[in-house]
Structure formats: structure tokens, C-alpha cells
Design a protein around this motif. Structure first.
Motif, PDB file in Angstrom:
ATOM      1  N   ASN A 141     -15.676  19.567 -28.707  1.00 44.79           N
ATOM      2  CA  ASN A 141     -14.613  18.647 -28.297  1.00 44.79           C
ATOM      3  C   ASN A 141     -13.408  18.701 -29.228  1.00 44.79           C
ATOM      4  OD1 ASN A 141     -14.975  17.099 -25.906  1.00 44.79           O
ATOM      5  ND2 ASN A 141     -16.770  16.169 -26.826  1.00 44.79           N
ATOM      6  N   CYS A 142     -13.679  18.873 -30.540  1.00 40.01           N
ATOM      7  CA  CYS A 142     -12.587  18.812 -31.513  1.00 40.01           C
ATOM      8  C   CYS A 142     -12.026  20.182 -31.869  1.00 40.01           C
ATOM      9  CB  CYS A 142     -13.051  18.107 -32.774  1.00 40.01           C
ATOM     10  SG  CYS A 142     -14.743  18.331 -33.217  1.00 40.01           S
ATOM     11  N   VAL A 143     -12.393  21.238 -31.141  1.00 37.73           N
ATOM     12  CA  VAL A 143     -11.842  22.563 -31.419  1.00 37.73           C
ATOM     13  C   VAL A 143     -10.347  22.588 -31.136  1.00 37.73           C
ATOM     14  CG1 VAL A 143     -11.834  24.977 -30.689  1.00 37.73           C
ATOM     15  CG2 VAL A 143     -13.998  23.793 -31.085  1.00 37.73           C
ATOM     16  N   HIS A 144      -9.962  22.041 -29.980  1.00 36.25           N
ATOM     17  CA  HIS A 144      -8.549  22.039 -29.595  1.00 36.25           C
ATOM     18  C   HIS A 144      -8.338  20.966 -28.531  1.00 36.25           C
ATOM     19  CE1 HIS A 144      -4.651  23.516 -28.053  1.00 36.25           C
ATOM     20  NE2 HIS A 144      -4.520  24.024 -29.273  1.00 36.25           N
ATOM     21  N   LYS A 145      -7.137  20.429 -28.471  1.00 42.13           N
ATOM     22  CA  LYS A 145      -6.832  19.385 -27.498  1.00 42.13           C
ATOM     23  C   LYS A 145      -7.049  19.873 -26.065  1.00 42.13           C
ATOM     24  CE  LYS A 145      -3.517  16.722 -30.226  1.00 42.13           C
ATOM     25  NZ  LYS A 145      -2.107  16.238 -30.319  1.00 42.13           N
ATOM     26  N   SER A 146      -6.746  21.168 -25.825  1.00 40.55           N
ATOM     27  CA  SER A 146      -6.903  21.696 -24.467  1.00 40.55           C
ATOM     28  C   SER A 146      -8.377  21.746 -24.066  1.00 40.55           C
ATOM     29  CB  SER A 146      -6.273  23.084 -24.356  1.00 40.55           C
ATOM     30  OG  SER A 146      -6.935  24.008 -25.216  1.00 40.55           O
ATOM     31  N   TRP A 147      -9.261  22.029 -25.037  1.00 40.54           N
ATOM     32  CA  TRP A 147     -10.693  22.032 -24.736  1.00 40.54           C
ATOM     33  C   TRP A 147     -11.184  20.618 -24.483  1.00 40.54           C
ATOM     34  CZ3 TRP A 147     -14.143  25.985 -27.769  1.00 40.54           C
ATOM     35  CH2 TRP A 147     -13.664  27.280 -27.518  1.00 40.54           C
ATOM     36  N   TYR A 148     -10.675  19.676 -25.269  1.00 40.88           N
ATOM     37  CA  TYR A 148     -11.051  18.272 -25.087  1.00 40.88           C
ATOM     38  C   TYR A 148     -10.677  17.818 -23.673  1.00 40.88           C
ATOM     39  CZ  TYR A 148     -11.259  13.229 -25.962  1.00 40.88           C
ATOM     40  OH  TYR A 148     -11.561  11.890 -25.899  1.00 40.88           O
ATOM     41  N   ALA A 149      -9.469  18.159 -23.244  1.00 40.05           N
ATOM     42  CA  ALA A 149      -9.017  17.771 -21.907  1.00 40.05           C
ATOM     43  C   ALA A 149      -9.811  18.494 -20.828  1.00 40.05           C
ATOM     44  CB  ALA A 149      -7.530  18.062 -21.752  1.00 40.05           C
ATOM     45  N   LEU A 150     -10.114  19.778 -21.071  1.00 38.10           N
ATOM     46  CA  LEU A 150     -10.873  20.563 -20.088  1.00 38.10           C
ATOM     47  C   LEU A 150     -12.241  19.956 -19.841  1.00 38.10           C
ATOM     48  CD1 LEU A 150     -11.344  23.185 -18.399  1.00 38.10           C
ATOM     49  CD2 LEU A 150     -12.228  24.214 -20.519  1.00 38.10           C
ATOM     50  N   MET A 151     -12.935  19.589 -20.903  1.00 36.14           N
ATOM     51  CA  MET A 151     -14.307  19.096 -20.770  1.00 36.14           C
ATOM     52  C   MET A 151     -14.378  17.693 -20.174  1.00 36.14           C
ATOM     53  SD  MET A 151     -15.869  20.554 -24.331  1.00 36.14           S
ATOM     54  CE  MET A 151     -15.483  22.243 -24.827  1.00 36.14           C
ATOM     55  N   ARG A 152     -13.232  17.057 -19.989  1.00 40.22           N
ATOM     56  CA  ARG A 152     -13.192  15.755 -19.344  1.00 40.22           C
ATOM     57  C   ARG A 152     -12.545  15.798 -17.965  1.00 40.22           C
ATOM     58  NH1 ARG A 152     -14.370  15.023 -24.231  1.00 40.22           N
ATOM     59  NH2 ARG A 152     -15.172  13.078 -25.077  1.00 40.22           N
ATOM     60  N   SER A 153     -12.281  16.998 -17.502  1.00 42.83           N
ATOM     61  CA  SER A 153     -11.705  17.145 -16.167  1.00 42.83           C
ATOM     62  C   SER A 153     -12.809  17.183 -15.114  1.00 42.83           C
ATOM     63  CB  SER A 153     -10.869  18.420 -16.080  1.00 42.83           C
ATOM     64  OG  SER A 153     -11.693  19.567 -16.121  1.00 42.83           O
ATOM     65  N   HIS A 154     -12.540  16.577 -13.969  1.00 46.17           N
ATOM     66  CA  HIS A 154     -13.521  16.533 -12.886  1.00 46.17           C
ATOM     67  C   HIS A 154     -13.915  17.939 -12.446  1.00 46.17           C
ATOM     68  CE1 HIS A 154     -15.563  15.175  -9.271  1.00 46.17           C
ATOM     69  NE2 HIS A 154     -14.821  15.992  -8.562  1.00 46.17           N
ATOM     70  N   HIS A 155     -12.948  18.840 -12.396  1.00 48.05           N
ATOM     71  CA  HIS A 155     -13.232  20.212 -11.945  1.00 48.05           C
ATOM     72  C   HIS A 155     -14.223  20.902 -12.876  1.00 48.05           C
ATOM     73  CE1 HIS A 155     -12.593  24.228 -10.325  1.00 48.05           C
ATOM     74  NE2 HIS A 155     -12.401  24.656 -11.563  1.00 48.05           N
ATOM     75  N   PHE A 156     -14.010  20.787 -14.197  1.00 52.10           N
ATOM     76  CA  PHE A 156     -14.906  21.473 -15.133  1.00 52.10           C
ATOM     77  C   PHE A 156     -16.285  20.813 -15.154  1.00 52.10           C
ATOM     78  CE2 PHE A 156     -16.835  22.177 -19.283  1.00 52.10           C
ATOM     79  CZ  PHE A 156     -16.813  23.567 -19.337  1.00 52.10           C
ATOM     80  N   ILE A 157     -16.333  19.478 -15.123  1.00 51.03           N
ATOM     81  CA  ILE A 157     -17.620  18.773 -15.114  1.00 51.03           C
ATOM     82  C   ILE A 157     -18.453  19.197 -13.912  1.00 51.03           C
ATOM     83  CG2 ILE A 157     -18.690  16.498 -14.832  1.00 51.03           C
ATOM     84  CD1 ILE A 157     -16.373  15.367 -16.516  1.00 51.03           C
ATOM     85  N   THR A 158     -17.799  19.281 -12.738  1.00 47.65           N
ATOM     86  CA  THR A 158     -18.505  19.701 -11.524  1.00 47.65           C
ATOM     87  C   THR A 158     -18.958  21.147 -11.620  1.00 47.65           C
ATOM     88  OG1 THR A 158     -17.187  18.142 -10.217  1.00 47.65           O
ATOM     89  CG2 THR A 158     -18.309  19.907  -9.029  1.00 47.65           C
ATOM     90  N   LYS A 159     -18.081  22.006 -12.116  1.00 47.30           N
ATOM     91  CA  LYS A 159     -18.401  23.438 -12.256  1.00 47.30           C
ATOM     92  C   LYS A 159     -19.580  23.633 -13.208  1.00 47.30           C
ATOM     93  CE  LYS A 159     -16.242  27.833 -13.605  1.00 47.30           C
ATOM     94  NZ  LYS A 159     -16.305  28.475 -12.271  1.00 47.30           N
ATOM     95  N   HIS A 160     -19.556  22.933 -14.332  1.00 45.21           N
ATOM     96  CA  HIS A 160     -20.638  23.051 -15.323  1.00 45.21           C
ATOM     97  C   HIS A 160     -21.969  22.593 -14.738  1.00 45.21           C
ATOM     98  CE1 HIS A 160     -23.122  21.540 -18.708  1.00 45.21           C
ATOM     99  NE2 HIS A 160     -22.654  22.605 -19.335  1.00 45.21           N
ATOM    100  N   HIS A 161     -21.958  21.471 -14.022  1.00 46.36           N
ATOM    101  CA  HIS A 161     -23.205  20.929 -13.476  1.00 46.36           C
ATOM    102  C   HIS A 161     -23.748  21.825 -12.361  1.00 46.36           C
ATOM    103  CE1 HIS A 161     -26.158  17.774 -12.873  1.00 46.36           C
ATOM    104  NE2 HIS A 161     -25.977  17.895 -11.578  1.00 46.36           N
ATOM    105  N   LYS A 162     -22.869  22.357 -11.528  1.00 49.10           N
ATOM    106  CA  LYS A 162     -23.316  23.245 -10.449  1.00 49.10           C
ATOM    107  C   LYS A 162     -23.946  24.516 -11.014  1.00 49.10           C
ATOM    108  CE  LYS A 162     -20.291  21.830  -6.640  1.00 49.10           C
ATOM    109  NZ  LYS A 162     -19.187  22.247  -5.732  1.00 49.10           N
ATOM    110  N   PHE A 163     -23.357  25.065 -12.065  1.00 55.59           N
ATOM    111  CA  PHE A 163     -23.926  26.272 -12.666  1.00 55.59           C
ATOM    112  C   PHE A 163     -25.304  25.973 -13.259  1.00 55.59           C
ATOM    113  CE2 PHE A 163     -24.727  29.168 -16.179  1.00 55.59           C
ATOM    114  CZ  PHE A 163     -24.502  30.399 -15.580  1.00 55.59           C
ATOM    115  N   ALA A 164     -25.427  24.851 -13.968  1.00 59.79           N
ATOM    116  CA  ALA A 164     -26.716  24.486 -14.563  1.00 59.79           C
ATOM    117  C   ALA A 164     -27.766  24.261 -13.490  1.00 59.79           C
ATOM    118  CB  ALA A 164     -26.558  23.238 -15.432  1.00 59.79           C
ATOM    119  N   THR A 165     -27.386  23.585 -12.397  1.00 58.08           N
ATOM    120  CA  THR A 165     -28.336  23.299 -11.321  1.00 58.08           C
ATOM    121  C   THR A 165     -28.802  24.565 -10.633  1.00 58.08           C
ATOM    122  OG1 THR A 165     -27.304  21.134 -10.956  1.00 58.08           O
ATOM    123  CG2 THR A 165     -28.676  22.015  -9.188  1.00 58.08           C
TER     124      THR A 165
END
Length: 393
Positions: free
Chosen positions: A27-51
Motif C-alpha cells: 500500500n505504501c509503495v506509491h500513491k498510485s498503487w494505494y489508489a489502484l488497490m482501492r479501486s472497484h475494478h482492481f478489487i473485482t479483478k483480483h477476486h475473480k482471478f483468485a476464485t
């Protein structure tokens, strides 16, 4: 280096394949990563890949110790050994006296009902075991129907509106057959409760499920219509019993209820009971039996609802869980996707039973209160509930 040397879409693909624990550290690597990991698109993409790749899986295990202490642990999905004990006090604003129910998961989120200071006083919480985040739901303004001086109890449902991606909690207020049920819905997007009109005009008793029972926009409960003689006498379960048993299903999008008849199952002298469950993406009925002449013989019939909700004669008996590894008093916790059966044995041992080989493997002993235990497999998610990210954009 990775952020500068690789294109953004490649970085996203790499991060989407990492476990939640690693992403939380990044989360604290960069502001852009922090924002990415809290975006609906990335959260959905991450969960779909894991599932889809069977990654990031764990088991929530609730049990009581031999001294009566309530415990919740996270188990490894592969070994079923404890990976972490959960501090329940950190999830609730008050010191709870008990954890009455765990509903879910949906996309890795659970709904918890904690009881304290007596019956019908509670804290309601949404919980993400992967991020260790919890969200306390606001209190519900009670209507005049609560002031009748009569006893009441609560039943719950939890799921998501597939049209809006909004998480919803349904609370059913049961006045023990003296009044019609009241239905209250919580929306995560508004963080508020509201009373909804019910299409259930009759007096019902709704049974809290012992297994996950949400699937594809519907939450399911076993229910009984209270017979007229019971109503007149003010008794919920008179000698004559309920007039009929069926499934009540709540459509989380349209907020209406549907009824589906239960199959006619044999009720021999060894009939123990039946529970609604979702098994391998199918609404199922688990029916328990025992041999009254030999209590070391126990088995479960699994029925599957094979067509649309609300249509009669849609049940098929799929398979039986039986063998020398099962005994009277064993609590069936879960029928896993690989076909293995997770049991809490009557001696307090957590065990895995293979239906094909009829081999039983005990993992460890977790108290003697096996009748209260619960095990639910989930896939971890990055979803945040307290403003750090959006679940329902």
C-alpha cells in the motif's frame, strides 16, 4: 523499479495475482498503487482471478472450547490447521457475550451477529478476514411493533444485489407467531436501514440456516407455515406440527420473497433433521439419519434443487454421505468442492472424511461443544468497507 520499468497494464496483471497479505504491505509503495488497490475494478479483478484459480482460500472455523469459551480461527484450506486465531473483541465495539451467527461469505465478506447484555441486544458487523477490517452497522430504529411487550427474535440473511453490486443485510423480526414477520434491509451504499413491505402475508416460522445459503442473488431459509390451531393457542409448534415445510428465498434485487416446496424425504425412526445449504453452486437439502439400533451408524442424504426457484418438483437426490467414519452426534460442517466432508466429531475432533475411500482423518481436537461449531470456506478479497475503497461502485 517494477513500477518504472513495466507498463501499467503489466503491473496491474502482476499485482492481481498476489495474495491480499502482500498487497496490504505494498500500500505504501506509491500513491498510485494505494489508489489502484482501492479501486472497484482492481478489487473485482483480483477476486475473480483468485476464485477461478483456487487461490487465496481459507476456512473460518467457529467453535467453543472445553471451558465454554467462544473461539473463531482461520484454517489453512489445504491442511485445515489453524493459521490464525481471530480476536473477536477487536471486531465489535462492545464486549459480546456470544457470536450468534456468521453469514456469508460473499466475495470474501462475512456478516456477524454478536450478542451482549441479554437477548435481542446485539452488534452487527461486516468483516473481511483477509484485511482484518470490520464495519459496525448502525443501530436500527425500532418501530412501535417492538413495544407490544411480547417477545421477539431476529433471523438474518446476507448477500449482494447483483444489479447494483450493493451488499445487503436482511433482518427478519419474528414475533413468535403472534404477529406477521417484519423485514428490515441494510444497504452498504447508504449505510442505513429501512423497513420493506413483505409479500409474505401469512404467519411463518423461519429457521436460521446452519450452512451458507446465499446463491446468485437469493438468500434461502427453511420455513414452516404455522397451522391455524397453533395460532389460536399462541403456540408455534403444537402437537400437530406445522402445516407444511418449504424454502423461502429473498430476491436481493427486487426485494420480494419466493416459495419453493421441499422434497418429500423419508422420515424413518432415525430421522434427525434437515438443513438448507449451498453445495457446489447448487441450493441443496442436507437430511440427517441414524440407525436407532446402532448409534455408530449415521448418514446424510443430499438433495439438490435442479431448476428455477419457485417451481415445484425440482429436487433430485444426488448422493449419500455414509460409512464407518460417521457416528451419531457428528456435526457435518461442510461438503467441500473436492468431495471431502468436514466433520466435527462427537469427541470434539475436527476431521476430514473421504466419501470414496471411507477413510477418516482427524486434524485436532477443538473442545466438546461440537453442536455449536461452524466451518465456512472463503476466498480472500481486498474489499474495504470503511471508506478506503468501494464495494458497490
Amino acid at each position: 523499479m517494477l513500477r518504472h520499468d513495466l507498463p501499467q497494464d503489466v503491473v496491474v496483471e502482476i499485482l492481481a495475482r498476489l495474495p491480499v497479505k502482500s498487497l496490504m504491505r505494498f500500500n505504501c509503495v506509491h500513491k498510485s498503487w494505494y489508489a489502484l488497490m482501492r479501486s472497484h475494478h482492481f478489487i473485482t479483478k483480483h477476486h475473480k482471478f483468485a476464485t477461478s484459480n483456487n487461490l487465496g482460500r481459507g476456512v473460518v472455523f467457529k467453535y467453543r472450547t472445553s471451558k465454554g469459551h467462544l473461539c473463531v480461527s482461520l484454517l489453512s484450506n489445504d491442511t485445515l490447521e489453524v493459521s490464525r486465531d481471530v480476536d473477536l473483541l477487536s471486531l465489535f465495539p462492545d464486549k459480546i457475550d456470544g457470536l450468534h451467527c456468521i453469514y456469508g461469505p460473499y466475495n470474501g465478506i462475512f456478516f456477524l451477529q454478536g450478542l451482549y447484555k441479554g437477548e435481542n441486544v446485539e452488534d452487527l458487523v461486516l468483516w473481511n478476514p483477509a484485511t482484518r477490517e470490520s464495519k459496525v452497522l448502525p443501530e436500527i430504529k425500532r418501530s412501535r411493533r417492538y413495544d407490544s411487550g411480547k417477545k421477539f427474535c431476529f433471523k438474518f440473511g446476507f448477500g449482494i444485489d447483483p444489479n447494483t453490486n450493493d451488499y445487503k443485510v436482511l433482518r427478519i423480526v419474528d414475533f413468535y407467531g403472534r404477529q406477521q414477520l417484519q423485514f428490515e434491509v441494510y444497504n452498504l451504499s447508504t449505510d442505513s436501514w429501512r423497513v420493506i413491505d413483505s409479500s409474505l402475508s401469512k404467519l411463518y416460522n423461519i429457521y436460521s440456516p446452519s450452512f451458507p445459503s446465499y446463491l446468485n442473488g437469493f438468500h434461502h431459509w427453511k420455513a414452516a407455515e404455522i397451522c391455524m390451531k397453533a395460532r389460536r393457542k399462541g403456540k408455534l409448534f403444537p402437537e400437530h406440527g406445522p402445516t407444511r415445510l418449504f424454502i423461502v428465498s429473498f430476491d436481493t434485487s427486487n426485494e420480494v420473497f419466493l416459495e419453493t416446496p421441499l422434497p418429500t424425504v423419508p422420515r424413518a425412526s432415525g430421522f434427525i433433521g434437515q438443513n438448507i445449504a449451498v453445495i457446489n453452486d447448487s441450493v441443496s437439502l442436507i437430511v440427517g439419519y441414524c440407525d436407532t439400533r446402532n448409534l455408530d451408524i449415521n448418514w446424510f442424504d443430499i438433495w439438490v434443487m435442479s431448476s428455477e426457484i419457485g417451481v415445484e418438483r425440482t429436487w433430485t437426490k444426488k448422493f449419500k454421505v455414509e460409512g464407518s467414519g460417521l457416528a451419531f452426534g457428528d456435526r457435518l460442517l461442510e461438503i467441500r468442492e473436492d468431495g471431502l466432508v468436514l466433520l466435527h466429531k462427537n469427541d470434539g475432533s475436527l476431521a476430514v472424511y473421504d466419501r470414496k475411500t471411507q477413510e477418516l482423518r482427524k486434524i485436532a481436537k477443538y473442545g466438546n461443544h461440537f453442536y455449536e461449531s461452524l466451518a465456512i470456506t472463503y476466498t480472500e478479497t481486498l474489499a474495504f468497507m470503511n471508506g478506503g475503497g468501494n464495494l458497490s461502485e
